[in-house]
Design a protein around this motif. Structure first.
Motif: not given
Lengths: 428, 150
Positions: A293, A336, A360
């Motif tokens: 992330s 991501w 997510p």
């Protein structure tokens, strides 16, 4: 590696004006001016004109901005850089304006100033200046494009960024696959590996100074790190085990990757400088394609631990592993988004391979491409576009980009076939 | 040491069936000095293929489980390898071409490892067998003969 770009005047960048309108914002980019006189002044104006055309070309590629055709007759004086005639641009329908200058320095370098204005309100949105070698005018122009794009849309620009991919030539056993790198506008194309050993999945460090890739140089796939400046190479870790699927952490300090131990593929993390890898997953089967992330706190990856390939999210230390894809089909190669909002993936089904996005937490899933030969998606730094690989019926592979709005994917022009694209962040 | 790599021809049996995935190719990598010099590459290749019933074994889609036909071939290969301790082989695993790149690579590695484990179970010394994976990078390999003298 910071050979350029010392922002020398970075004064009060205004907060981004929101682009609330669905239509593209019309932006005027009259030719950059120069405070220099005489022959030197003419040289600077020539560089300014080249830079102006590149800025327009950059902005034309975006969905959000629509630049007016630049006109050399729209000359303005140096003082007008900071005091533009807004009424002139209002009458031409422009909502935004870019002005700037190119000035020679006594040390042989150039100063490029770039200013962005809201034409309707008659106020400055952003300004930035760069000191560059004369040969680096393209980067200064890309930086100026990024300044305008970010000031108007609020998103990170994609202009001073690089794309790494695998260049493919030949067919069958004569096929060559080697790592290539280019600027995101297709210029400055060069090969990073020689092509004597097969190369897969190059992944750029966030500042695009080095990349990790998988090499068959030792007979079996292994992650290697190559410095893009010196071209020096080293194995990521000293092991005989098969290692693959590398990806940098957002700060560039760590690399997550997959490694085989017996018949088990698990995810490991190691310092980008090497050292002892730490194992993050232990499930039997294939855990692979990890991606951090943007804050570095979590990792999305794919695992077939449940019987089929699905997406999972875990903390960066391997804790709290949980599945996020449930809607059917097989899910692979997640990445991501740089803004943290989405995860892009490849979905496999009987209909082939397609690219889609999901939040997510597993909600909001939608498909962006129809396939059937799509895979290896990679986010643009803007988080608004995705670069991916598409194979045609003959099996030839090329690179395409698609916007999140679901519009038709556009092919990139490459010197040869391409696969495994990876898009860097904005360079320093 | 003079290394010889033989990708042995697949005597294409019933293996061309639908969802079966070709895998893995057993490749004699090198031969030691005690090997009779007169035994050429072709002879060794023919002997290996003839006595082990093939050089390639197959897995089901998304499977790493060795079926009965695969175990039969591997058992014959193991017997041959025990008789030829000077031969070093490399097992090259392949994934499904419809798979994504990294998962295919991992599946190829898993299949190669399963085959290696079975050979070792049948008494082939570990040092005699190495593995690698081509993932989905060599979709055409297996039905051809490649002879590399290094």
């Amino acid at each position: 590696m910071k050979r350029f770009l010392l922002p020398f005047l970075l004064i009060g960048i205004a907060g981004p004006a929101q682009a609330q309108q669905p239509a593209a914002t019309v932006i005027a980019v009259p030719p950059l001016t120069s405070p220099d006189g005489g022959n030197r002044g003419n040289e600077m104006l020539a560089v300014g004109w080249d830079a102006t055309q590149l800025i327009v070309s950059d902005l034309r590629q975006t969905a959000e901005l629509m630049p007016l055709q630049p006109n050399r007759d729209d000359y303005y004086s140096y003082p007008e850089v900071t005091a533009p005639t807004f009424s002139k641009w209002r009458s031409k329908g422009a909502k935004a304006l870019v002005t700037g200058f190119v000035q020679s320095r006594s040390d042989g370098r150039l100063t490029v100033g770039c200013y962005v204005y809201d034409v309707e309100k008659g106020r400055e949105l952003a300004r930035k200046g760069f000191v560059i070698a004369p040969t680096d005018w393209r980067r200064a122009a890309h930086k100026c494009s990024g300044l305008a794009y970010t000031a108007i849309t609020g998103a990170a620009g994609i202009f001073d960024t690089r794309i790494a991919y695998v260049a493919e030539t030949g067919v069958g056993d004569a096929r060559t696959k080697r790592v290539a790198v280019m600027d995101s506008d297709g210029t400055n194309h060069r090969y990073v590996t020689a092509g004597d050993a097969m190369a897969l999945t190059p992944r750029l460090a966030p500042n695009a100074t080095q990349l990790a890739y998988v090499s068959y140089a030792g007979g079996k796939p292994n992650v290697r790190i190559v410095d893009l400046g010196s071209k020096q190479e080293r194995p990521l870790i000293p092991t005989d085990a098969i290692s693959f699927a590398p990806r940098y952490s957002p700060d560039g300090s760590r690399i997550v990757f997959s490694m085989m131990q017996g018949a088990n593929s698990d995810i490991y993390v190691v310092s980008a400088n090497g050292g002892l890898p730490r194992r993050l997953t232990t499930s039997p089967g294939v855990d692979t394609d990890p991606s951090f992330s943007p804050d570095g706190s979590r990792i999305v990856f794919e695992s077939d631990r449940g019987g089929s390939q699905q997406l999972y999210v875990m903390n960066a230390d391997g804790a709290a592993q949980r599945r996020i894809s449930f809607t059917g089909g097989w899910y692979a190669s997640p990445e991501w988004s740089p803004d943290g909002d989405w995860i892009v993936f490849t979905q496999r089904s009987t209909a082939g391979r397609r690219i889609g996005i999901v939040k997510p937490d597993g909600s909001g899933e939608r498909m962006l491409t129809n396939g059937p030969g799509d895979e290896s998606p990679s986010w643009a730094p803007s988080s608004r576009e995705i670069l991916f690989q598409r194979a045609d019926i003959a099996g030839r592979s090329g690179l395409y980009r698609v916007a999140l709005d679901g519009s038709e994917p556009r092919p990139l022009t490459l010197p040869q076939g391409g696969s495994d694209p990876d898009w860097s962040g904005v360079m320093d | 040491m003079r290394k010889i790599v033989l990708a042995l021809a697949l005597t294409a049996s019933a293996t061309a069936t639908q969802a079966q995935i070709r895998f893995p190719t057993i490749i004699p990598l090198s031969r030691g000095p005690q090997q009779p010099v007169m035994q050429g590459i072709d002879a060794m290749r023919a002997e290996f293929a003839a006595q082990s019933g093939g050089t390639t074994v197959y897995f089901g889609s998304e499977s790493v489980i060795l079926g009965a036909p695969a175990r039969t071939v591997l058992a014959a290969q193991a017997a041959w390898l025990r008789r030829h301790p000077e031969i070093v082989v490399r097992i090259e695993g392949y994934g499904d071409t419809g798979d994504t790149r990294d998962h295919a690579l991992a599946m190829g590695a898993r299949r190669a490892e399963e085959a290696r484990s079975y050979l070792l179970l049948l008494g082939v010394p570990a040092a005699q067998v190495s593995t690698t994976s081509w993932g989905k990078e060599r979709p055409g390999l297996g039905r051809s003969v490649t002879v590399l003298v290094r």
